[in-house]
Design a protein around this motif. Structure first.
Motif, PDB file in Angstrom:
ATOM      1  N   UNK A  59      30.510  43.414  29.789  1.00  0.00           N
ATOM      2  CA  UNK A  59      29.114  43.793  29.627  1.00  0.00           C
ATOM      3  C   UNK A  59      28.315  42.655  29.006  1.00  0.00           C
ATOM      4  N   UNK A  60      28.886  42.039  27.961  1.00  0.00           N
ATOM      5  CA  UNK A  60      28.189  40.939  27.291  1.00  0.00           C
ATOM      6  C   UNK A  60      29.174  40.120  26.476  1.00  0.00           C
ATOM      7  N   UNK A  61      28.729  38.915  26.132  1.00  0.00           N
ATOM      8  CA  UNK A  61      29.488  38.019  25.273  1.00  0.00           C
ATOM      9  C   UNK A  61      28.538  37.565  24.175  1.00  0.00           C
ATOM     10  N   UNK A  62      29.036  37.569  22.940  1.00  0.00           N
ATOM     11  CA  UNK A  62      28.231  37.087  21.820  1.00  0.00           C
ATOM     12  C   UNK A  62      28.915  35.861  21.233  1.00  0.00           C
ATOM     13  N   UNK A  68      24.832  37.128  25.424  1.00  0.00           N
ATOM     14  CA  UNK A  68      24.626  36.785  26.837  1.00  0.00           C
ATOM     15  C   UNK A  68      25.163  37.933  27.674  1.00  0.00           C
ATOM     16  N   UNK A  69      24.337  38.403  28.612  1.00  0.00           N
ATOM     17  CA  UNK A  69      24.807  39.414  29.555  1.00  0.00           C
ATOM     18  C   UNK A  69      25.380  38.708  30.759  1.00  0.00           C
ATOM     19  N   UNK A  70      25.883  39.483  31.721  1.00  0.00           N
ATOM     20  CA  UNK A  70      26.484  38.902  32.918  1.00  0.00           C
ATOM     21  C   UNK A  70      25.587  37.793  33.455  1.00  0.00           C
ATOM     22  N   UNK A  73      25.694  37.030  39.827  1.00  0.00           N
ATOM     23  CA  UNK A  73      25.895  38.213  40.668  1.00  0.00           C
ATOM     24  C   UNK A  73      27.357  38.538  40.898  1.00  0.00           C
ATOM     25  N   UNK A  74      28.252  37.713  40.418  1.00  0.00           N
ATOM     26  CA  UNK A  74      29.693  37.923  40.568  1.00  0.00           C
ATOM     27  C   UNK A  74      30.237  38.344  39.206  1.00  0.00           C
ATOM     28  N   UNK A  75      30.242  39.651  38.896  1.00  0.00           N
ATOM     29  CA  UNK A  75      30.549  40.102  37.537  1.00  0.00           C
ATOM     30  C   UNK A  75      31.970  39.758  37.087  1.00  0.00           C
ATOM     31  N   UNK A  76      32.071  39.417  35.826  1.00  0.00           N
ATOM     32  CA  UNK A  76      33.372  39.143  35.221  1.00  0.00           C
ATOM     33  C   UNK A  76      34.070  40.468  34.950  1.00  0.00           C
ATOM     34  N   UNK A  77      35.349  40.517  35.252  1.00  0.00           N
ATOM     35  CA  UNK A  77      36.147  41.723  35.045  1.00  0.00           C
ATOM     36  C   UNK A  77      37.409  41.369  34.269  1.00  0.00           C
ATOM     37  N   UNK A  78      37.967  42.386  33.621  1.00  0.00           N
ATOM     38  CA  UNK A  78      39.192  42.213  32.851  1.00  0.00           C
ATOM     39  C   UNK A  78      40.106  43.393  33.160  1.00  0.00           C
ATOM     40  N   UNK A 157      32.186  42.317  24.911  1.00  0.00           N
ATOM     41  CA  UNK A 157      32.011  43.767  24.999  1.00  0.00           C
ATOM     42  C   UNK A 157      32.411  44.189  26.409  1.00  0.00           C
ATOM     43  N   UNK A 158      33.377  45.101  26.485  1.00  0.00           N
ATOM     44  CA  UNK A 158      33.913  45.590  27.755  1.00  0.00           C
ATOM     45  C   UNK A 158      33.487  47.033  27.965  1.00  0.00           C
ATOM     46  N   UNK A 159      33.106  47.366  29.196  1.00  0.00           N
ATOM     47  CA  UNK A 159      32.820  48.753  29.552  1.00  0.00           C
ATOM     48  C   UNK A 159      33.780  49.161  30.657  1.00  0.00           C
ATOM     49  N   UNK A 160      34.195  50.442  30.659  1.00  0.00           N
ATOM     50  CA  UNK A 160      35.170  50.864  31.678  1.00  0.00           C
ATOM     51  C   UNK A 160      34.596  50.774  33.087  1.00  0.00           C
ATOM     52  N   UNK A 161      35.461  50.438  34.031  1.00  0.00           N
ATOM     53  CA  UNK A 161      35.050  50.351  35.431  1.00  0.00           C
ATOM     54  C   UNK A 161      35.107  51.753  36.023  1.00  0.00           C
TER      55      UNK A 161
END
Length: 161
Positions: A59-62, A68-70, A73-78, A157-161
Motif C-alpha cells: 500500500x505504501x512505503x515510509x 510513498x504510495x504505489x 501502474x505495476x503494483x508491488x506485491x508480497x 504497509x501491506x494490505x491483503x489481496x
C-alpha cells in the motif's frame, strides 16, 4: 581408463559446469543478516503471532517520515509463506527468507535477493526492497500489516489481496 569411462567423466564435468552456470540467475543480494537456518514456524511459544502469511499488496512505503504510495501502474506485491518471502517490486521479482525472532512482533527478513531484468517503461520500487530488508518489527493495523525497522525510520504497509 577406457574410452567409455572418459566419455562418462567428460559428460559429468560438462553437466556440472552447465548446472553451475544455470544457478547464477543474475540475482543481486539486497541484504543478508545471518547464515543460520530460518525457522519456518509462524508461532512463538505455541501461540500464534500476528498473522502475516498470505498474499499482500504494498500500500505504501515510509522512509524517514516521507510516505510513498504505489509509484507506478505495476503494483508491488508480497507473498509470505512459512519461512519464505517473495513478490514483485514493479518490474523485477524478489525473494528471501523470514522468521519470527523470539517475540510475536519481532521478525527477520534475510537473504533478500532480486532478479535483474531489463525493464522498459516500468521501474522497480527500490525503497520498498530497502524497507523490507530493514524490517524487524511486525504490527497489525486492522487487516493491514506493517513491517518496519527497529528505529521506525522505514516501513512497508501491506494490505491483503
Amino acid at each position: 581408463m577406457n574410452r567409455m569411462q572418459r566419455v562418462v567423466g567428460l559428460v559429468a564435468v560438462g553437466l556440472a559446469l552447465f548446472l553451475g552456470a544455470c544457478g547464477d540467475g543474475g540475482e543481486e543480494v539486497i541484504a543478508s543478516a545471518t547464515t543460520e537456518p530460518v525457522d519456518a514456524s509462524p508461532t512463538i511459544d505455541d501461540e500464534v503471532a500476528v498473522n502475516i502469511l498470505g498474499s499482500w499488496l504494498v500500500d505504501s512505503v515510509t522512509v524517514n517520515g516521507v510516505v510513498s504510495e504505489q509509484p507506478n501502474d505495476d503494483p508491488a506485491t508480497v507473498l509470505i509463506e512459512s519461512g519464505g518471502i517473495s513478490g514483485d517490486a514493479g518490474c523485477n521479482r524478489f525473494f528471501g527468507e523470514w522468521r519470527f525472532t523470539g517475540h510475536a512482533d519481532s521478525v527477520e527478513i534475510d537473504r533478500l535477493a532480486v532478479t535483474e531484468m531489463a525493464c522498459v517503461g516500468s521501474d522497480d520500487w527500490l525503497e520498498m526492497l530497502d524497507a523490507l530488508a530493514a524490517s524487524t518489527v511486525l504490527l497489525a493495523d486492522g487487516d493491514a500489516r506493517i513491517l518496519r525497522s527497529a528505529d521506525g525510520a522505514m516501513s512497508v504497509r501491506l494490505i491483503p489481496v
